[in-house]
Design a protein around this motif. Sequence first.
Motif, mmCIF file in Angstrom:
data_model
loop_
_atom_site.group_PDB
_atom_site.id
_atom_site.type_symbol
_atom_site.label_atom_id
_atom_site.label_comp_id
_atom_site.label_asym_id
_atom_site.label_seq_id
_atom_site.Cartn_x
_atom_site.Cartn_y
_atom_site.Cartn_z
ATOM 1 N N VAL A 107 0.862 -1.177 0.000
ATOM 2 C CA VAL A 107 0.000 0.000 0.000
ATOM 3 C C VAL A 107 0.904 1.233 0.000
ATOM 4 O O VAL A 107 1.847 1.319 0.793
ATOM 5 N N GLN A 123 -1.278 4.615 3.829
ATOM 6 C CA GLN A 123 -1.130 3.607 4.880
ATOM 7 C C GLN A 123 -1.729 4.057 6.212
ATOM 8 O O GLN A 123 -1.637 5.218 6.586
ATOM 9 N N THR A 124 -2.312 3.098 6.937
ATOM 10 C CA THR A 124 -2.745 3.340 8.310
ATOM 11 C C THR A 124 -1.525 3.251 9.226
ATOM 12 O O THR A 124 -0.491 2.682 8.851
ATOM 13 N N GLU A 184 -0.935 1.341 11.741
ATOM 14 C CA GLU A 184 -0.558 -0.059 11.993
ATOM 15 C C GLU A 184 0.192 -0.646 10.801
ATOM 16 O O GLU A 184 1.169 -1.391 10.958
ATOM 17 N N TYR A 185 -0.249 -0.309 9.615
ATOM 18 C CA TYR A 185 0.398 -0.812 8.404
ATOM 19 C C TYR A 185 1.796 -0.195 8.269
ATOM 20 O O TYR A 185 2.755 -0.891 7.911
ATOM 21 N N VAL A 242 -6.732 -5.731 10.617
ATOM 22 C CA VAL A 242 -5.945 -4.541 10.302
ATOM 23 C C VAL A 242 -5.918 -4.326 8.787
ATOM 24 O O VAL A 242 -5.992 -3.180 8.301
ATOM 25 N N MET A 243 -5.817 -5.432 8.029
ATOM 26 C CA MET A 243 -5.885 -5.319 6.578
ATOM 27 C C MET A 243 -7.249 -4.784 6.142
ATOM 28 O O MET A 243 -7.347 -3.966 5.218
ATOM 29 N N GLN A 252 -7.243 -1.192 6.652
ATOM 30 C CA GLN A 252 -6.393 -0.555 5.643
ATOM 31 C C GLN A 252 -7.151 -0.392 4.324
ATOM 32 O O GLN A 252 -7.058 0.645 3.653
ATOM 33 N N ARG A 275 -9.503 2.396 4.488
ATOM 34 C CA ARG A 275 -8.775 3.664 4.356
ATOM 35 C C ARG A 275 -8.588 4.013 2.876
ATOM 36 O O ARG A 275 -8.797 5.161 2.464
ATOM 37 N N ARG A 293 -11.853 -6.843 1.255
ATOM 38 C CA ARG A 293 -12.011 -6.451 2.658
ATOM 39 C C ARG A 293 -12.943 -7.409 3.392
ATOM 40 O O ARG A 293 -12.652 -7.847 4.518
#
Length: 283
Positions: free
Chosen positions: A121, A126-127, A129-130, A184-185, A188, A191, A273
Amino acid sequence: MVGRARDVNRAQLGAALRALRMASGKEAKAVARSALMSPSKLSKIENARLAPSAADVERILTAIGVSDEVKAEYTAAARASATETTAWRLLKRIGTHKGQQAAGALEAQMSMLRLFQPALVPGLLQTPEYIRAVLRRHSLSEDTLIRTVNGRLERQSVLYDGTKSLRFIITEPVLRWRIVPPQVMAAQLDRIASVSRLPHVDIRVVPLGVRQYDFANHAFVIRDDRMVTVETVHAEVVVTDPRDIGLYIGKFEGFEQAAVSGDDMLTLVAKIRDGFLRQQETG
């Protein structure tokens, strides 16, 4: 006799400029003053201790008084030699957070960004966490990690600058490459979908099921039509030769035609997702 610019490589460029100056009969101090640089800088350029930018070369040749044709040739030669490579280990030594600051400065000055990413990403999307998951592979100290994460998050403010055009192309494997837990993915991908709704942001995805006529060799970023940044395994490469930049623009536009956008892109992202969310429920 001074050789033609097309025959001059980076190491010879300074000597060629010195020969042109001497042929003109002008003293170094006078040329430096007219070129808006110090005599020491001109000396370093002429003795190949400092690689001149295209702007440096243009100013020097204007001060010398060469023809427009010669000026154009040598300025092009400077651009052609302006491929700079900086190893990641050196960037790490300087400070990865400073790299984020430098990238942010470039993004503040640009009017259009075109980014192609076949592996991860893009950083601007990116978030937190990512970002952490990506940066952990560099074995950074916790303090450096925090500062670098914060630096990347600060860069993301450019996403909300409506005066800029931001165009992202990512491949479908980017959406599926699970470097963080499923939930988390999923966040992301939410996002990415959210940012794609900004009017000046265009995010496209190249689907796996579409026949391709090019290869996704590596990530690259085009800032305006002036600079391309390429990330390799060992280093960051900066390209400023217009001919090379044209190759990257052509590659970007080719993948742009093969990618899905708008509602089709959002549907693909939502499908992937939802798959991550199901993994979390059954995990």
